[in-house]
Design an enzyme around this catalytic site. Sequence first.
Site, PDB file in Angstrom:
ATOM      1  N   LYS A  75       5.367  -7.593  -1.982  1.00 30.79           N
ATOM      2  CA  LYS A  75       4.205  -6.974  -2.878  1.00 30.79           C
ATOM      3  C   LYS A  75       5.329  -6.799  -4.372  1.00 30.79           C
ATOM      4  CE  LYS A  75      -0.057  -3.951  -3.536  1.00 30.79           C
ATOM      5  NZ  LYS A  75      -0.567  -2.714  -3.051  1.00 30.79           N
ATOM      6  N   SER A 150      -5.734  -3.553  -2.431  1.00 32.66           N
ATOM      7  CA  SER A 150      -4.769  -3.827  -3.550  1.00 32.66           C
ATOM      8  C   SER A 150      -3.627  -4.417  -3.228  1.00 32.66           C
ATOM      9  CB  SER A 150      -3.562  -2.893  -4.071  1.00 32.66           C
ATOM     10  OG  SER A 150      -2.722  -2.246  -4.050  1.00 32.66           O
ATOM     11  N   SER A 174      -5.167   0.596   0.560  1.00 35.24           N
ATOM     12  CA  SER A 174      -4.564  -0.899   0.147  1.00 35.24           C
ATOM     13  C   SER A 174      -3.267  -1.339   1.430  1.00 35.24           C
ATOM     14  CB  SER A 174      -3.668  -0.668  -0.970  1.00 35.24           C
ATOM     15  OG  SER A 174      -4.439  -0.126  -2.094  1.00 35.24           O
TER      16      SER A 174
END
Length: 486
Positions: A75, A150, A174
Amino acid sequence: MASIRELHEQIISKERSAVEITQEALNRIQELEPKLHSFLTVTTEQALKQAQAVDAKIAAGEEIGILAGIPIGIKDNLCTKGIVTTCASRILENFVPPYESTVTQKLADAGGVMVGKTNLDEFAMGSSTENSAYQVTANPWDLSRVPGGSSGGSAAAVAADECVVSLGSDTGGSIRQPASFCGVVGMKPTYGLVSRYGLVAYASSLDQIGPFGRSVEDAAILLSAIAGYDPQDSTSLKVKVPDYAATLKPDLKVRKKLRIGIITETLGEGLDPEVEAAVTKAIDQLQELGAEIHPISCPSFRYGLPTYYIIAPSEASANLARYDGVKYGLRSPDADNLLSMYTRTRSQGFGAEVKRRIMIGTYALSAGYYDAYYLKAQKVRTLIKKDFEKAFQSVDVLISPTAPTTAFRAGEKTTDPLSMYLNDLMTIPANLAGLPGISLPCGFDSKGLPIGLQMVGKVLGEEQLFQVAYAYEQSTNWHLQKPKIA
Protein backbone atom coordinates in the site's frame (compact mmCIF):
# COMPACT_ATOMS: atom_id res chain seq x y z
CA MET A 1 -1.56 -17.63 -9.20
CA ALA A 2 -0.72 -20.40 -6.75
CA SER A 3 -0.51 -20.06 -2.96
CA ILE A 4 2.63 -19.02 -1.07
CA ARG A 5 3.31 -22.61 0.00
CA GLU A 6 2.83 -24.00 -3.52
CA LEU A 7 5.10 -21.37 -5.05
CA HIS A 8 7.71 -21.97 -2.36
CA GLU A 9 7.76 -25.69 -3.22
CA GLN A 10 8.11 -24.87 -6.92
CA ILE A 11 11.05 -22.52 -6.25
CA ILE A 12 13.03 -24.84 -3.97
CA SER A 13 12.43 -27.83 -6.28
CA LYS A 14 13.60 -25.65 -9.21
CA GLU A 15 10.35 -26.42 -11.04
CA ARG A 16 10.04 -22.67 -11.54
CA SER A 17 12.39 -19.80 -10.83
CA ALA A 18 11.58 -16.75 -8.72
CA VAL A 19 12.19 -14.62 -11.83
CA GLU A 20 9.58 -16.59 -13.79
CA ILE A 21 7.01 -16.20 -11.01
CA THR A 22 7.77 -12.48 -10.67
CA GLN A 23 7.58 -11.96 -14.43
CA GLU A 24 4.19 -13.69 -14.46
CA ALA A 25 2.91 -11.21 -11.86
CA LEU A 26 4.40 -8.24 -13.76
CA ASN A 27 2.82 -9.44 -17.02
CA ARG A 28 -0.52 -9.79 -15.25
CA ILE A 29 -0.19 -6.24 -13.90
CA GLN A 30 0.63 -4.91 -17.37
CA GLU A 31 -2.37 -6.73 -18.83
CA LEU A 32 -4.94 -5.69 -16.22
CA GLU A 33 -3.88 -2.24 -15.01
CA PRO A 34 -5.63 -0.35 -17.85
CA LYS A 35 -8.89 -1.76 -16.44
CA LEU A 36 -8.20 -2.14 -12.69
CA HIS A 37 -5.85 0.72 -11.69
CA SER A 38 -4.71 -1.19 -8.59
CA PHE A 39 -1.13 0.12 -8.66
CA LEU A 40 0.22 3.66 -8.49
CA THR A 41 3.81 2.53 -9.07
CA VAL A 42 5.06 -0.73 -10.58
CA THR A 43 8.59 -1.52 -9.42
CA THR A 44 9.63 -3.79 -12.30
CA GLU A 45 13.38 -3.31 -12.09
CA GLN A 46 13.59 -3.76 -8.32
CA ALA A 47 11.23 -6.77 -8.38
CA LEU A 48 13.34 -8.62 -10.93
CA LYS A 49 16.53 -7.86 -8.98
CA GLN A 50 14.96 -9.22 -5.78
CA ALA A 51 13.81 -12.35 -7.66
CA GLN A 52 17.28 -12.85 -9.18
CA ALA A 53 18.80 -12.71 -5.69
CA VAL A 54 16.47 -15.53 -4.58
CA ASP A 55 17.39 -17.65 -7.61
CA ALA A 56 21.08 -17.04 -6.91
CA LYS A 57 20.62 -18.41 -3.37
CA ILE A 58 18.87 -21.51 -4.73
CA ALA A 59 21.67 -22.03 -7.26
CA ALA A 60 24.23 -21.76 -4.45
CA GLY A 61 22.40 -24.40 -2.43
CA GLU A 62 21.32 -21.96 0.28
CA GLU A 63 18.08 -22.32 2.20
CA ILE A 64 15.36 -19.72 1.60
CA GLY A 65 12.38 -18.63 3.68
CA ILE A 66 8.79 -19.31 2.66
CA LEU A 67 8.27 -15.73 1.37
CA ALA A 68 11.41 -15.69 -0.79
CA GLY A 69 10.48 -14.97 -4.40
CA ILE A 70 6.80 -14.30 -3.63
CA PRO A 71 5.28 -11.26 -5.47
CA ILE A 72 3.86 -8.78 -2.92
CA GLY A 73 1.93 -5.52 -3.33
CA ILE A 74 2.56 -2.69 -0.85
CA LYS A 75 0.00 0.00 0.00
CA ASP A 76 1.38 3.39 -1.00
CA ASN A 77 1.28 4.84 2.51
CA LEU A 78 4.20 2.63 3.58
CA CYS A 79 7.58 4.29 3.11
CA THR A 80 9.90 2.55 0.68
CA LYS A 81 13.44 3.91 0.50
CA GLY A 82 14.25 5.35 -2.90
CA ILE A 83 10.75 4.65 -4.27
CA VAL A 84 8.10 7.35 -4.44
CA THR A 85 5.49 7.13 -1.65
CA THR A 86 2.49 9.34 -2.37
CA CYS A 87 -0.36 8.26 -0.04
CA ALA A 88 -2.40 8.87 -3.24
CA SER A 89 -2.12 12.61 -2.51
CA ARG A 90 -0.88 15.50 -4.66
CA ILE A 91 0.89 16.91 -1.62
CA LEU A 92 3.31 13.94 -1.68
CA GLU A 93 3.39 13.52 -5.45
CA ASN A 94 7.20 13.54 -5.67
CA PHE A 95 8.10 12.37 -2.15
CA VAL A 96 10.86 9.74 -2.13
CA PRO A 97 11.47 8.48 1.43
CA PRO A 98 15.06 8.36 2.67
CA TYR A 99 14.25 5.35 4.87
CA GLU A 100 12.37 2.04 4.77
CA SER A 101 9.32 1.15 6.84
CA THR A 102 9.86 -1.70 9.29
CA VAL A 103 7.34 -4.02 7.60
CA THR A 104 8.74 -3.58 4.08
CA GLN A 105 12.26 -4.07 5.42
CA LYS A 106 11.16 -7.31 7.07
CA LEU A 107 9.64 -8.53 3.81
CA ALA A 108 12.80 -7.60 1.89
CA ASP A 109 14.92 -9.44 4.46
CA ALA A 110 12.64 -12.48 4.03
CA GLY A 111 13.26 -12.43 0.26
CA GLY A 112 9.81 -11.11 -0.66
CA VAL A 113 9.49 -9.44 -4.05
CA MET A 114 7.77 -6.03 -4.09
CA VAL A 115 6.04 -5.69 -7.45
CA GLY A 116 4.59 -2.24 -6.76
CA LYS A 117 2.85 0.34 -4.58
CA THR A 118 -0.94 0.03 -4.55
CA ASN A 119 -3.62 2.70 -4.84
CA LEU A 120 -5.62 3.92 -1.83
CA ASP A 121 -7.97 6.64 -0.68
CA GLU A 122 -5.84 9.74 -0.08
CA PHE A 123 -4.03 9.40 3.26
CA ALA A 124 -6.15 6.28 3.85
CA MET A 125 -9.29 8.39 4.30
CA GLY A 126 -12.18 6.66 2.59
CA SER A 127 -14.13 3.47 2.00
CA SER A 128 -14.04 3.12 -1.78
CA THR A 129 -10.58 4.13 -3.16
CA GLU A 130 -12.37 6.90 -5.05
CA ASN A 131 -10.57 9.57 -3.00
CA SER A 132 -7.19 8.87 -4.62
CA ALA A 133 -5.76 11.97 -6.31
CA TYR A 134 -4.57 9.86 -9.25
CA GLN A 135 -7.01 7.12 -10.25
CA VAL A 136 -10.06 5.14 -9.18
CA THR A 137 -9.46 1.42 -8.63
CA ALA A 138 -12.08 -0.98 -10.00
CA ASN A 139 -13.47 -4.08 -8.32
CA PRO A 140 -12.23 -7.20 -10.20
CA TRP A 141 -15.64 -8.87 -9.79
CA ASP A 142 -17.45 -5.96 -11.50
CA LEU A 143 -15.39 -3.15 -13.01
CA SER A 144 -18.26 -0.68 -12.53
CA ARG A 145 -18.06 -1.11 -8.75
CA VAL A 146 -15.59 -0.02 -6.08
CA PRO A 147 -13.12 -2.38 -4.37
CA GLY A 148 -13.73 -0.81 -0.95
CA GLY A 149 -11.22 1.32 0.88
CA SER A 150 -8.95 2.67 1.87
CA SER A 151 -6.77 -0.34 0.94
CA GLY A 152 -8.76 -0.99 -2.24
CA GLY A 153 -5.70 -1.26 -4.47
CA SER A 154 -4.12 -3.93 -2.27
CA ALA A 155 -7.34 -5.98 -2.09
CA ALA A 156 -8.07 -5.72 -5.81
CA ALA A 157 -4.49 -6.67 -6.73
CA VAL A 158 -4.73 -9.92 -4.73
CA ALA A 159 -8.23 -10.72 -6.02
CA ALA A 160 -7.05 -10.22 -9.62
CA ASP A 161 -3.84 -12.29 -9.17
CA GLU A 162 -1.61 -9.29 -9.83
CA CYS A 163 0.32 -10.36 -6.74
CA VAL A 164 0.11 -13.30 -4.35
CA VAL A 165 -0.36 -11.26 -1.17
CA SER A 166 -0.30 -7.59 -0.24
CA LEU A 167 -0.11 -5.21 2.69
CA GLY A 168 -2.77 -2.70 3.68
CA SER A 169 -3.46 -0.49 6.67
CA ASP A 170 -6.63 -0.52 8.75
CA THR A 171 -7.77 2.53 10.74
CA GLY A 172 -11.50 1.82 10.84
CA GLY A 173 -11.91 -1.19 8.56
CA SER A 174 -9.63 -0.30 5.66
CA ILE A 175 -8.34 -3.87 5.31
CA ARG A 176 -11.44 -5.86 6.23
CA GLN A 177 -14.04 -3.92 4.22
CA PRO A 178 -12.10 -4.09 0.90
CA ALA A 179 -11.34 -7.75 1.63
CA SER A 180 -15.10 -8.28 1.88
CA PHE A 181 -15.83 -6.35 -1.33
CA CYS A 182 -13.09 -8.15 -3.30
CA GLY A 183 -13.64 -11.68 -1.97
CA VAL A 184 -10.23 -12.13 -0.32
CA VAL A 185 -8.94 -12.59 3.24
CA GLY A 186 -7.88 -9.48 5.16
CA MET A 187 -6.54 -9.31 8.73
CA LYS A 188 -6.30 -6.30 11.05
CA PRO A 189 -3.95 -7.32 13.87
CA THR A 190 -4.02 -6.31 17.54
CA TYR A 191 -2.89 -2.71 17.95
CA GLY A 192 0.87 -2.77 18.55
CA LEU A 193 1.53 -6.26 17.15
CA VAL A 194 2.90 -4.82 13.89
CA SER A 195 5.27 -1.85 13.86
CA ARG A 196 3.88 1.40 12.44
CA TYR A 197 7.37 2.81 11.80
CA GLY A 198 7.31 4.09 8.24
CA LEU A 199 3.51 4.03 7.95
CA VAL A 200 2.40 7.54 7.03
CA ALA A 201 0.10 8.43 9.91
CA TYR A 202 -3.62 9.05 9.61
CA ALA A 203 -4.93 8.37 13.15
CA SER A 204 -2.07 7.09 15.27
CA SER A 205 -4.11 5.38 18.02
CA LEU A 206 -6.12 3.43 15.43
CA ASP A 207 -3.80 2.69 12.45
CA GLN A 208 -2.53 -0.87 12.07
CA ILE A 209 -0.80 -2.64 9.17
CA GLY A 210 -2.05 -6.05 8.08
CA PRO A 211 -2.07 -8.68 5.30
CA PHE A 212 -4.31 -9.56 2.37
CA GLY A 213 -4.27 -13.05 0.85
CA ARG A 214 -6.42 -15.30 -1.28
CA SER A 215 -6.49 -17.77 1.61
CA VAL A 216 -6.31 -17.73 5.40
CA GLU A 217 -2.96 -19.56 5.28
CA ASP A 218 -1.40 -16.94 2.98
CA ALA A 219 -2.57 -14.13 5.29
CA ALA A 220 -1.23 -16.04 8.31
CA ILE A 221 2.20 -16.52 6.71
CA LEU A 222 2.44 -12.84 5.82
CA LEU A 223 1.40 -11.66 9.29
CA SER A 224 4.04 -13.88 10.94
CA ALA A 225 6.66 -12.19 8.74
CA ILE A 226 5.74 -8.59 9.57
CA ALA A 227 4.69 -8.87 13.25
CA GLY A 228 6.99 -8.35 16.22
CA TYR A 229 8.51 -5.80 18.53
CA ASP A 230 10.18 -2.73 17.03
CA PRO A 231 12.06 -0.24 19.26
CA GLN A 232 11.42 2.43 16.62
CA ASP A 233 7.68 2.33 17.39
CA SER A 234 6.80 3.38 20.95
CA THR A 235 3.44 1.56 20.73
CA SER A 236 5.02 -1.73 19.63
CA LEU A 237 4.26 -4.70 21.90
CA LYS A 238 7.07 -6.86 23.33
CA VAL A 239 5.48 -10.23 22.59
CA LYS A 240 6.62 -13.46 20.99
CA VAL A 241 5.11 -13.92 17.53
CA PRO A 242 3.96 -17.47 16.80
CA ASP A 243 4.06 -19.18 13.43
CA TYR A 244 0.37 -18.61 12.73
CA ALA A 245 0.26 -20.97 9.76
CA ALA A 246 1.76 -23.89 11.72
CA THR A 247 -1.32 -24.41 13.90
CA LEU A 248 -3.97 -24.30 11.17
CA LYS A 249 -6.25 -27.36 11.07
CA PRO A 250 -9.35 -27.99 8.95
CA ASP A 251 -11.56 -28.58 12.00
CA LEU A 252 -12.50 -27.00 15.33
CA LYS A 253 -11.47 -29.91 17.56
CA VAL A 254 -10.00 -28.21 20.60
CA ARG A 255 -9.70 -29.14 24.27
CA LYS A 256 -12.92 -27.36 25.13
CA LYS A 257 -15.92 -26.40 23.04
CA LEU A 258 -15.25 -23.25 20.98
CA ARG A 259 -17.75 -20.53 21.89
CA ILE A 260 -18.68 -18.10 19.14
CA GLY A 261 -20.69 -14.97 19.88
CA ILE A 262 -22.95 -13.34 17.29
CA ILE A 263 -23.04 -9.56 17.83
CA THR A 264 -26.80 -8.95 17.75
CA GLU A 265 -26.40 -5.21 17.06
CA THR A 266 -24.88 -6.00 13.63
CA LEU A 267 -27.87 -7.95 12.34
CA GLY A 268 -31.30 -6.73 11.28
CA GLU A 269 -32.16 -3.17 10.25
CA GLY A 270 -29.82 -1.57 7.68
CA LEU A 271 -28.23 -4.88 6.67
CA ASP A 272 -28.63 -6.11 3.10
CA PRO A 273 -30.86 -9.24 3.27
CA GLU A 274 -28.48 -11.23 1.06
CA VAL A 275 -25.54 -10.34 3.29
CA GLU A 276 -27.53 -11.39 6.37
CA ALA A 277 -28.53 -14.68 4.73
CA ALA A 278 -24.91 -15.51 3.81
CA VAL A 279 -23.64 -14.67 7.30
CA THR A 280 -26.42 -16.71 8.93
CA LYS A 281 -25.49 -19.68 6.71
CA ALA A 282 -21.82 -19.25 7.73
CA ILE A 283 -22.85 -19.30 11.41
CA ASP A 284 -24.74 -22.56 10.81
CA GLN A 285 -21.64 -23.99 9.14
CA LEU A 286 -19.49 -23.10 12.15
CA GLN A 287 -22.03 -24.80 14.39
CA GLU A 288 -21.80 -27.94 12.23
CA LEU A 289 -18.03 -27.81 12.67
CA GLY A 290 -18.53 -28.07 16.42
CA ALA A 291 -18.73 -24.50 17.71
CA GLU A 292 -21.24 -23.33 20.31
CA ILE A 293 -23.18 -20.31 19.07
CA HIS A 294 -24.33 -17.58 21.49
CA PRO A 295 -26.09 -14.28 20.75
CA ILE A 296 -24.06 -11.48 22.36
CA SER A 297 -25.15 -7.88 22.91
CA CYS A 298 -22.59 -5.08 22.73
CA PRO A 299 -24.82 -2.03 23.41
CA SER A 300 -22.08 0.57 22.84
CA PHE A 301 -21.25 -0.95 19.44
CA ARG A 302 -23.77 1.40 17.78
CA TYR A 303 -21.81 4.42 18.99
CA GLY A 304 -18.63 3.28 17.23
CA LEU A 305 -19.26 5.26 14.06
CA PRO A 306 -19.79 8.73 15.63
CA THR A 307 -16.97 8.05 18.12
CA TYR A 308 -14.56 7.14 15.34
CA TYR A 309 -15.47 10.15 13.22
CA ILE A 310 -14.46 12.45 16.08
CA ILE A 311 -11.30 10.67 17.25
CA ALA A 312 -9.85 9.80 13.82
CA PRO A 313 -10.28 13.28 12.28
CA SER A 314 -8.89 14.85 15.46
CA GLU A 315 -5.73 12.75 15.20
CA ALA A 316 -5.58 13.41 11.45
CA SER A 317 -5.79 17.15 12.10
CA ALA A 318 -2.69 16.90 14.30
CA ASN A 319 -0.80 14.45 12.06
CA LEU A 320 -1.39 16.30 8.80
CA ALA A 321 -0.27 19.65 10.22
CA ARG A 322 3.26 18.63 9.16
CA TYR A 323 2.36 19.16 5.48
CA ASP A 324 3.07 22.87 5.37
CA GLY A 325 5.19 23.32 2.24
CA VAL A 326 8.36 23.75 4.31
CA LYS A 327 9.83 20.37 5.22
CA TYR A 328 8.91 18.07 2.31
CA GLY A 329 6.21 17.45 -0.26
CA LEU A 330 4.40 20.01 -2.36
CA ARG A 331 5.06 23.74 -1.95
CA SER A 332 2.81 26.22 -3.73
CA PRO A 333 4.99 28.28 -6.11
CA ASP A 334 2.70 31.33 -6.18
CA ALA A 335 2.66 32.27 -2.48
CA ASP A 336 3.90 35.71 -1.42
CA ASN A 337 4.15 35.20 2.37
CA LEU A 338 4.27 32.37 4.93
CA LEU A 339 0.54 32.20 5.67
CA SER A 340 -0.22 32.29 1.97
CA MET A 341 2.23 29.44 1.39
CA TYR A 342 0.55 27.30 4.06
CA THR A 343 -2.93 28.03 2.71
CA ARG A 344 -2.16 27.57 -0.98
CA THR A 345 -0.04 24.45 -0.43
CA ARG A 346 -2.75 22.68 1.54
CA SER A 347 -5.54 23.90 -0.74
CA GLN A 348 -3.75 22.57 -3.80
CA GLY A 349 -2.26 19.46 -2.20
CA PHE A 350 -5.15 17.96 -0.22
CA GLY A 351 -8.33 16.49 -1.70
CA ALA A 352 -11.89 17.21 -0.55
CA GLU A 353 -12.20 14.27 1.89
CA VAL A 354 -8.87 15.00 3.58
CA LYS A 355 -9.84 18.67 3.99
CA ARG A 356 -13.22 17.63 5.39
CA ARG A 357 -11.66 15.40 8.05
CA ILE A 358 -8.99 17.96 8.98
CA MET A 359 -11.71 20.57 9.52
CA ILE A 360 -13.84 18.19 11.58
CA GLY A 361 -10.85 17.27 13.71
CA THR A 362 -9.65 20.83 14.17
CA TYR A 363 -13.14 21.86 15.25
CA ALA A 364 -13.43 18.94 17.72
CA LEU A 365 -10.08 19.86 19.30
CA SER A 366 -10.69 23.59 19.46
CA ALA A 367 -11.12 25.52 22.71
CA GLY A 368 -14.68 25.24 23.96
CA TYR A 369 -15.43 22.05 22.02
CA TYR A 370 -12.70 19.67 23.21
CA ASP A 371 -14.69 18.46 26.24
CA ALA A 372 -17.97 18.27 24.36
CA TYR A 373 -16.60 16.23 21.45
CA TYR A 374 -13.12 14.72 21.70
CA LEU A 375 -13.13 13.97 25.43
CA LYS A 376 -16.65 12.53 25.27
CA ALA A 377 -15.65 10.38 22.29
CA GLN A 378 -12.73 8.96 24.26
CA LYS A 379 -15.09 8.09 27.12
CA VAL A 380 -17.41 6.27 24.71
CA ARG A 381 -14.36 4.48 23.30
CA THR A 382 -13.76 3.11 26.82
CA LEU A 383 -17.38 1.89 26.99
CA ILE A 384 -16.93 0.06 23.66
CA LYS A 385 -13.77 -1.61 25.00
CA LYS A 386 -15.67 -2.67 28.14
CA ASP A 387 -18.46 -4.17 26.03
CA PHE A 388 -15.90 -6.30 24.21
CA GLU A 389 -14.24 -7.32 27.50
CA LYS A 390 -17.61 -8.40 28.89
CA ALA A 391 -18.43 -10.33 25.72
CA PHE A 392 -15.13 -12.20 25.82
CA GLN A 393 -15.89 -13.42 29.34
CA SER A 394 -18.48 -15.75 27.83
CA VAL A 395 -17.23 -16.38 24.25
CA ASP A 396 -13.91 -16.92 22.46
CA VAL A 397 -14.61 -15.22 19.13
CA LEU A 398 -17.18 -12.66 17.97
CA ILE A 399 -18.80 -12.73 14.54
CA SER A 400 -20.60 -10.18 12.39
CA PRO A 401 -20.94 -9.23 8.73
CA THR A 402 -17.84 -7.33 7.57
CA ALA A 403 -19.88 -4.70 5.73
CA PRO A 404 -23.63 -3.98 5.59
CA THR A 405 -23.70 -4.38 1.78
CA THR A 406 -21.69 -5.79 -1.08
CA ALA A 407 -19.63 -3.51 -3.32
CA PHE A 408 -21.52 -0.44 -4.51
CA ARG A 409 -21.17 1.28 -7.88
CA ALA A 410 -18.41 3.83 -8.43
CA GLY A 411 -19.78 7.35 -7.95
CA GLU A 412 -22.85 6.10 -6.06
CA LYS A 413 -21.86 7.58 -2.69
CA THR A 414 -19.29 10.25 -3.54
CA THR A 415 -21.73 13.12 -2.97
CA ASP A 416 -23.00 11.69 0.33
CA PRO A 417 -20.11 11.36 2.84
CA LEU A 418 -22.38 10.10 5.64
CA SER A 419 -23.66 7.25 3.49
CA MET A 420 -20.03 6.39 2.66
CA TYR A 421 -19.05 6.43 6.35
CA LEU A 422 -21.79 3.88 7.15
CA ASN A 423 -19.75 1.24 5.29
CA ASP A 424 -17.41 1.14 8.29
CA LEU A 425 -20.22 0.47 10.76
CA MET A 426 -19.22 -3.15 11.50
CA THR A 427 -15.45 -2.76 11.45
CA ILE A 428 -14.77 0.43 13.45
CA PRO A 429 -15.39 -0.92 16.99
CA ALA A 430 -12.45 -3.38 16.74
CA ASN A 431 -10.10 -0.48 15.94
CA LEU A 432 -11.42 1.60 18.84
CA ALA A 433 -10.75 -1.35 21.17
CA GLY A 434 -7.41 -2.30 19.57
CA LEU A 435 -8.63 -5.85 18.86
CA PRO A 436 -7.71 -8.19 15.99
CA GLY A 437 -10.26 -8.80 13.25
CA ILE A 438 -10.32 -10.87 10.09
CA SER A 439 -12.63 -10.84 7.08
CA LEU A 440 -13.01 -13.84 4.81
CA PRO A 441 -15.41 -14.75 1.99
CA CYS A 442 -18.68 -16.41 3.01
CA GLY A 443 -20.74 -16.26 -0.17
CA PHE A 444 -21.96 -14.15 -3.08
CA ASP A 445 -25.07 -12.09 -3.65
CA SER A 446 -27.43 -12.43 -6.63
CA LYS A 447 -25.21 -10.05 -8.65
CA GLY A 448 -22.20 -12.31 -8.18
CA LEU A 449 -20.50 -9.96 -5.70
CA PRO A 450 -18.53 -11.34 -2.72
CA ILE A 451 -19.85 -11.19 0.86
CA GLY A 452 -17.47 -11.02 3.82
CA LEU A 453 -17.69 -12.61 7.27
CA GLN A 454 -15.90 -10.75 10.09
CA MET A 455 -14.39 -12.47 13.12
CA VAL A 456 -13.07 -10.42 16.06
CA GLY A 457 -10.81 -11.88 18.72
CA LYS A 458 -9.32 -11.02 22.09
CA VAL A 459 -6.16 -8.95 22.38
CA LEU A 460 -3.36 -10.95 20.72
CA GLY A 461 -5.94 -13.55 19.70
CA GLU A 462 -4.71 -13.75 16.10
CA GLU A 463 -3.73 -17.42 16.37
CA GLN A 464 -7.23 -18.48 17.41
CA LEU A 465 -8.85 -16.21 14.80
CA PHE A 466 -6.77 -17.79 12.05
CA GLN A 467 -7.68 -21.27 13.32
CA VAL A 468 -11.43 -20.59 13.31
CA ALA A 469 -11.26 -18.78 9.96
CA TYR A 470 -9.23 -21.62 8.41
CA ALA A 471 -11.63 -24.31 9.64
CA TYR A 472 -14.56 -22.41 8.12
CA GLU A 473 -12.67 -21.69 4.89
CA GLN A 474 -11.70 -25.34 4.39
CA SER A 475 -15.32 -26.44 4.79
CA THR A 476 -16.43 -24.15 1.94
CA ASN A 477 -15.17 -23.27 -1.52
CA TRP A 478 -15.76 -19.51 -1.55
CA HIS A 479 -12.03 -18.72 -1.47
CA LEU A 480 -11.41 -20.88 -4.55
CA GLN A 481 -13.63 -18.77 -6.81
CA LYS A 482 -11.92 -16.09 -8.87
CA PRO A 483 -13.27 -13.11 -10.79
CA LYS A 484 -13.46 -13.28 -14.58
CA ILE A 485 -12.17 -9.86 -15.56
CA ALA A 486 -13.83 -8.69 -18.79
